[in-house]
Design a protein around this motif. Structure first.
Motif, PDB file in Angstrom:
ATOM      1  N   PHE A   9      -0.875 105.150   2.196  1.00  0.00           N
ATOM      2  CA  PHE A   9       0.431 104.554   1.925  1.00  0.00           C
ATOM      3  C   PHE A   9       1.108 104.010   3.186  1.00  0.00           C
ATOM      4  CE2 PHE A   9      -0.058 107.616  -1.632  1.00  0.00           C
ATOM      5  CZ  PHE A   9      -0.081 106.677  -2.658  1.00  0.00           C
ATOM      6  N   MET A  10       0.461 104.149   4.334  1.00  0.00           N
ATOM      7  CA  MET A  10       0.973 103.539   5.557  1.00  0.00           C
ATOM      8  C   MET A  10       0.429 102.133   5.729  1.00  0.00           C
ATOM      9  SD  MET A  10       0.824 106.858   8.074  1.00  0.00           S
ATOM     10  CE  MET A  10       1.968 106.224   9.294  1.00  0.00           C
ATOM     11  N   PHE A  11      -0.401 101.709   4.781  1.00  0.00           N
ATOM     12  CA  PHE A  11      -0.961 100.355   4.783  1.00  0.00           C
ATOM     13  C   PHE A  11      -0.687  99.726   3.425  1.00  0.00           C
ATOM     14  CE2 PHE A  11      -3.298 102.941   7.729  1.00  0.00           C
ATOM     15  CZ  PHE A  11      -3.523 102.123   8.830  1.00  0.00           C
ATOM     16  N   GLY A  66       5.266 106.076  -2.559  1.00  0.00           N
ATOM     17  CA  GLY A  66       3.861 106.297  -2.873  1.00  0.00           C
ATOM     18  C   GLY A  66       3.464 107.756  -2.799  1.00  0.00           C
ATOM     19  N   ALA A  67       3.908 108.454  -1.736  1.00  0.00           N
ATOM     20  CA  ALA A  67       3.538 109.862  -1.544  1.00  0.00           C
ATOM     21  C   ALA A  67       4.080 110.746  -2.658  1.00  0.00           C
ATOM     22  CB  ALA A  67       4.045 110.344  -0.189  1.00  0.00           C
ATOM     23  N   ASP A 104      -1.233 100.488  -7.425  1.00  0.00           N
ATOM     24  CA  ASP A 104      -2.224 101.198  -8.225  1.00  0.00           C
ATOM     25  C   ASP A 104      -1.617 102.419  -8.915  1.00  0.00           C
ATOM     26  OD1 ASP A 104      -4.244  99.469  -7.725  1.00  0.00           O
ATOM     27  OD2 ASP A 104      -5.401 100.792  -6.421  1.00  0.00           O
ATOM     28  N   THR A 105      -0.781 103.169  -8.183  1.00  0.00           N
ATOM     29  CA  THR A 105      -0.155 104.362  -8.746  1.00  0.00           C
ATOM     30  C   THR A 105       0.797 103.998  -9.879  1.00  0.00           C
ATOM     31  OG1 THR A 105      -0.299 105.499  -6.603  1.00  0.00           O
ATOM     32  CG2 THR A 105       1.258 106.385  -8.212  1.00  0.00           C
ATOM     33  N   LEU A 106       1.603 102.954  -9.675  1.00  0.00           N
ATOM     34  CA  LEU A 106       2.544 102.526 -10.711  1.00  0.00           C
ATOM     35  C   LEU A 106       1.813 101.979 -11.938  1.00  0.00           C
ATOM     36  CD1 LEU A 106       5.239 100.893  -8.411  1.00  0.00           C
ATOM     37  CD2 LEU A 106       5.580 102.869  -9.902  1.00  0.00           C
ATOM     38  N   LEU A 107       0.700 101.303 -11.704  1.00  0.00           N
ATOM     39  CA  LEU A 107      -0.110 100.836 -12.832  1.00  0.00           C
ATOM     40  C   LEU A 107      -0.652 102.023 -13.624  1.00  0.00           C
ATOM     41  CD1 LEU A 107      -2.202  97.754 -11.626  1.00  0.00           C
ATOM     42  CD2 LEU A 107      -0.858  97.937 -13.723  1.00  0.00           C
ATOM     43  N   ARG A 141      -1.239 105.217 -18.202  1.00  0.00           N
ATOM     44  CA  ARG A 141      -1.616 106.575 -18.612  1.00  0.00           C
ATOM     45  C   ARG A 141      -0.456 107.564 -18.596  1.00  0.00           C
ATOM     46  NH1 ARG A 141      -5.432 109.582 -15.834  1.00  0.00           N
ATOM     47  NH2 ARG A 141      -4.950 108.621 -13.827  1.00  0.00           N
ATOM     48  N   GLY A 142       0.685 107.138 -18.045  1.00  0.00           N
ATOM     49  CA  GLY A 142       1.828 108.043 -17.932  1.00  0.00           C
ATOM     50  C   GLY A 142       2.339 108.541 -19.265  1.00  0.00           C
TER      51      GLY A 142
END
Length: 434
Positions: free
Chosen positions: A147-149, A280-281, A321-324, A329-330
């Motif tokens: 998440f630093m990139f 992100g974290a 990617d995490t939000l997708l 699937r959330g």
């Protein structure tokens, strides 16, 4: 509607309900709120919907909320009564069966002050305010270096390879380290991001001197070229300068979303790179914890503004990617996204498409021409150009036509000057001077 919650009133004062089953994941999930900045009251309406949901469910312990405060310090007072609440707004709450009260059971998290790490970077200082952060052990174990990139990596496959390699090496070190530590070699710990930078620099220097026989370089960068390793180190060092005050040897904790709780995470004063990292974290850990559970309870509602920055239509990032994942699937895992953005046309289309309920505040005419607003039938496109603060266009699957709804001003303070007992609230000025 078998399960419902108030979403506002129509122009005749009748209560307009939203179907809770299309929000909580039973039949659908997620809410998308779009509108012009400062005019559309996107965050205010998102908070109103959260308040309505929390006060409409039978068991409030089965729902929780994670709210990211992305601009100003407006959301650090949600547990305080708004002294500017007008009588007509009180009546509007009552007409919907809601009590005009502030949020209860709220935890507030903010970053440590960059110069005084023992204090939160906040204009409110009392026991309700906590500082967030991650130890190097957490940083390594959860793969947070990715998440630093979070921006500007399109088409850079070599850099992606190095990022994954370094992340994998850190995770391996975390697995073999004693609890609470990130052990490297010779009984030396990696306590800070600066420690990690020095280790990576030494690995590159060893490669320059020893060539391909350098074991340390191979450990961190495998077969990547020196040019790619230097490019990685430049970007990583830059990102470290924005997050080092809350990553590493800091006495802080990662925010957690819990049932019956509102968790507010203030990232408003951080650099964009640091904002990306924190969002992100936190979302990564929340989603991983949900994947390990056998039940979606409690359901966690995530309110995130400026969604177009975190999940843009074009390009890639680990946060996107995490939000997708959350949008797709959330629903089954009990993570519900309430995303707000100025322009839905600039947000990843799958996130907008997976939002069962769509809300529009006052909009720009050019943006309204986008296909993301095809659900605005009849004259609603033109009416969206003229909406006043406190009015939104609501579209939900149960009802084939959108509805214009009005909602009351917040019963909770959204800035310090609105707090009813402001004189009793400790202020940062008492610590840092004027």
């Amino acid at each position: 509607m078998n399960a419902k919650f108030p979403a506002g009133v129509d122009r005749f004062g009748n209560v307009v309900y939203a179907n809770l089953n299309f929000v909580n994941g039973k039949d659908g999930a997620h809410i998308s709120i779009s509108g012009m900045s400062g005019v559309a009251t996107k965050t205010s309406y998102g908070l109103f919907l959260l308040y309505s949901i929390f006060n409409s469910v039978k068991d409030p312990s089965r729902v929780g909320a994670l709210i990211f405060n992305v601009k100003g310090k407006d959301l650090l007072w949600l547990d305080k009564k708004n002294k500017n609440l007008k009588p007509q707004d009180v009546e509007l709450y009552k007409s919907m069966g809601l009590k005009p009260e502030p949020f209860k059971d709220v935890d507030f998290y903010t970053s440590p002050h960059i110069d005084k790490k023992s204090l939160p970077d906040s204009n409110r200082l009392d026991n309700a305010i906590k500082t967030f952060g991650w130890s190097m052990r957490d940083f390594a174990q959860d793969g947070l270096i990715r998440f630093m990139f979070a921006e500007g990596l399109e088409g850079s496959s070599n850099l992606h390879y190095v990022i994954d390699k370094v992340a994998t090496t850190l995770q391996s070190l975390a697995e073999s380290s004693p609890d609470g530590r990130l052990l490297y070699t010779d009984n030396k710990d990696i306590d800070t991001l600066d420690d990690l930078i020095r280790i990576l620099k030494n690995a590159i220097s060893e490669r320059e001197q020893m060539g391909r026989s350098s074991k340390e370089y191979s450990m961190w960068f495998s077969e990547a070229s020196l040019q790619t390793a230097y490019a990685f180190l430049r970007r990583f060092s830059r990102a470290c300068s924005y997050v080092s005050h809350f990553v590493g040897n800091v006495e802080t904790q990662s925010p957690e979303a819990k049932g019956g709780k509102i968790t507010v995470v203030d990232i408003s004063s951080l650099h964009n790179l640091a904002k990306m990292f924190v969002v992100g974290a936190i979302l990564r850990r929340l989603f991983k914890e949900k994947e390990l559970k056998t039940t979606p309870e409690p359901r966690i509602f995530v309110l995130l503004d400026e969604l177009n920055k975190y999940a843009p239509k074009d390009g890639w990032s680990p946060i996107k990617d995490t939000l997708l994942d959350i949008s797709e699937r959330g629903r089954s895992l009990g993570v519900i996204l309430i995303g707000a953005q100025q322009t839905a046309s600039e947000v990843e289309k799958r996130i907008i498409a997976n939002s069962a309920i769509k809300v529009i505040g006052r909009m720009d005419p050019v943006e309204l021409a986008s296909k993301e607003y095809d659900f605005l039938t009849g004259g609603f496109r033109k009416r969206a150009l003229l909406l006043k603060k406190g009015s939104m266009v609501l579209y939900q699957p149960d009802i084939p036509s959108p509805i214009i709804v009005k909602f009351p001003m917040p019963a909770w303070a959204t800035r310090q000057e609105e707090v009813e007992d402001e004189v009793n609230v400790p202020s940062a000025f008492g610590y840092f001077g004027s």
